[in-house]
Every structure is written in structure tokens, then in C-alpha cells.
Design an enzyme around this catalytic site. Sequence first.
Site, PDB file in Angstrom:
ATOM      1  N   GLU A  30      39.311  72.334  68.050  1.00 42.70           N
ATOM      2  CA  GLU A  30      38.529  72.509  66.830  1.00 42.70           C
ATOM      3  C   GLU A  30      38.995  71.497  65.787  1.00 42.70           C
ATOM      4  OE1 GLU A  30      37.922  76.298  65.001  1.00 42.70           O
ATOM      5  OE2 GLU A  30      37.328  77.253  66.882  1.00 42.70           O
ATOM      6  N   HIS A  46      34.224  73.365  59.697  1.00 47.97           N
ATOM      7  CA  HIS A  46      35.006  73.321  60.929  1.00 47.97           C
ATOM      8  C   HIS A  46      34.049  73.391  62.119  1.00 47.97           C
ATOM      9  CE1 HIS A  46      34.690  77.747  60.623  1.00 47.97           C
ATOM     10  NE2 HIS A  46      34.956  77.802  61.923  1.00 47.97           N
ATOM     11  N   HIS A 105      33.002  74.701  66.154  1.00 47.08           N
ATOM     12  CA  HIS A 105      33.098  75.795  67.132  1.00 47.08           C
ATOM     13  C   HIS A 105      32.662  75.249  68.492  1.00 47.08           C
ATOM     14  CE1 HIS A 105      32.909  79.940  64.901  1.00 47.08           C
ATOM     15  NE2 HIS A 105      33.920  79.207  64.484  1.00 47.08           N
ATOM     16  N   ASP A 131      36.938  83.760  60.998  1.00 46.26           N
ATOM     17  CA  ASP A 131      36.345  82.901  59.966  1.00 46.26           C
ATOM     18  C   ASP A 131      36.098  83.695  58.690  1.00 46.26           C
ATOM     19  OD1 ASP A 131      36.199  80.657  61.660  1.00 46.26           O
ATOM     20  OD2 ASP A 131      34.165  81.165  62.319  1.00 46.26           O
TER      21      ASP A 131
END
EC number: 3.4.-.-
Length: 156
Positions: free
Chosen positions: A39, A101, A103, A114
Site C-alpha cells: 500500500e 492511500h 487498496h 480506515d
Amino acid sequence: MMSDVELVFKDESDCLVVIMGHVVTRLLSYRQLHHLTPESAGVLIGERRGQHLVVCDISEPGSGDIRQRCRVDRRGVHHQSRVNEAFERSAGTHLYLGEWHTHPEDRPFPSATDRHSWRRNIVSDESMLLLIVGRKDFWLGKKERELITVFKKIES
């Protein structure tokens, strides 16, 4: 998914978020397309234009960040430095707008981790953006105090 094309999102109150094309290209470069890709995370930088937001820049993963396949912890000091530099270069118009971010899924959706992290770490009187970059699509939300609302992508 095309690159260098800006993305436009809209929420139920007609608030628009525009992510500039060059930013979309950089975000797409971090998609988790391989089963070993970790990630990635950074901050969203841009302008507030009334209720609307324009994402003009991002910080990118770097030294100090902890990156694993299904976990990322944005710890590097370079993220704040990027915000400070953008603020100075723009004479105060480019600001921290939120977090992004990745996934490892085609159509991303916030995990319980999250949501917990956002509620704990993003504290502001201003609305803050929350962007998740999936393999084929994006998820965008906005946190206002304790409420998280979801944006819909406007197809061009």
C-alpha cells in the site's frame, strides 16, 4: 483507466472536487496491480474555492513510511514538508486537503481500520478529503467533524 484526465466528484450538497490530471497520473502509478505491491499513502494538497476543492498536488511514499500489502502508516516528515513548500510557493492558496492511500482491490471501499484511523487522526473544523486508490476505480469521501460523506464520480 485513462491518465492525464482530471477526475471530478460531486456530493449530495453539490460540492465538487476536482483532481487535476497530472495528480491522477501520479496516483495511478501507485495502484497495487501486482500481488506483492505494498500500500502507498500521502497527503492531498490544493485549493479551497468556496465549498469546492481542487487537488493540485500530493505527497508520495518515502522514507519513514511503513508500507505492507494491506497496511500503510504515513510517518515520513517529507509529507508535511511538501505541504509547507506548496503553501509557500502558492502564496498561501495551496493547503492540506486530506489523505490518500491505495487498496489492493478493483473498487475500493474504506475498511474498519480506515474509518477508525480517520476519526482518530483527522481533526479539523474544515472538511477533509479521504481518497482511496483502487486498481480500477477511486473512492472519495469527505470528513466533516465526525461525519463521513461519500462523493460520486462524474463521468466525462
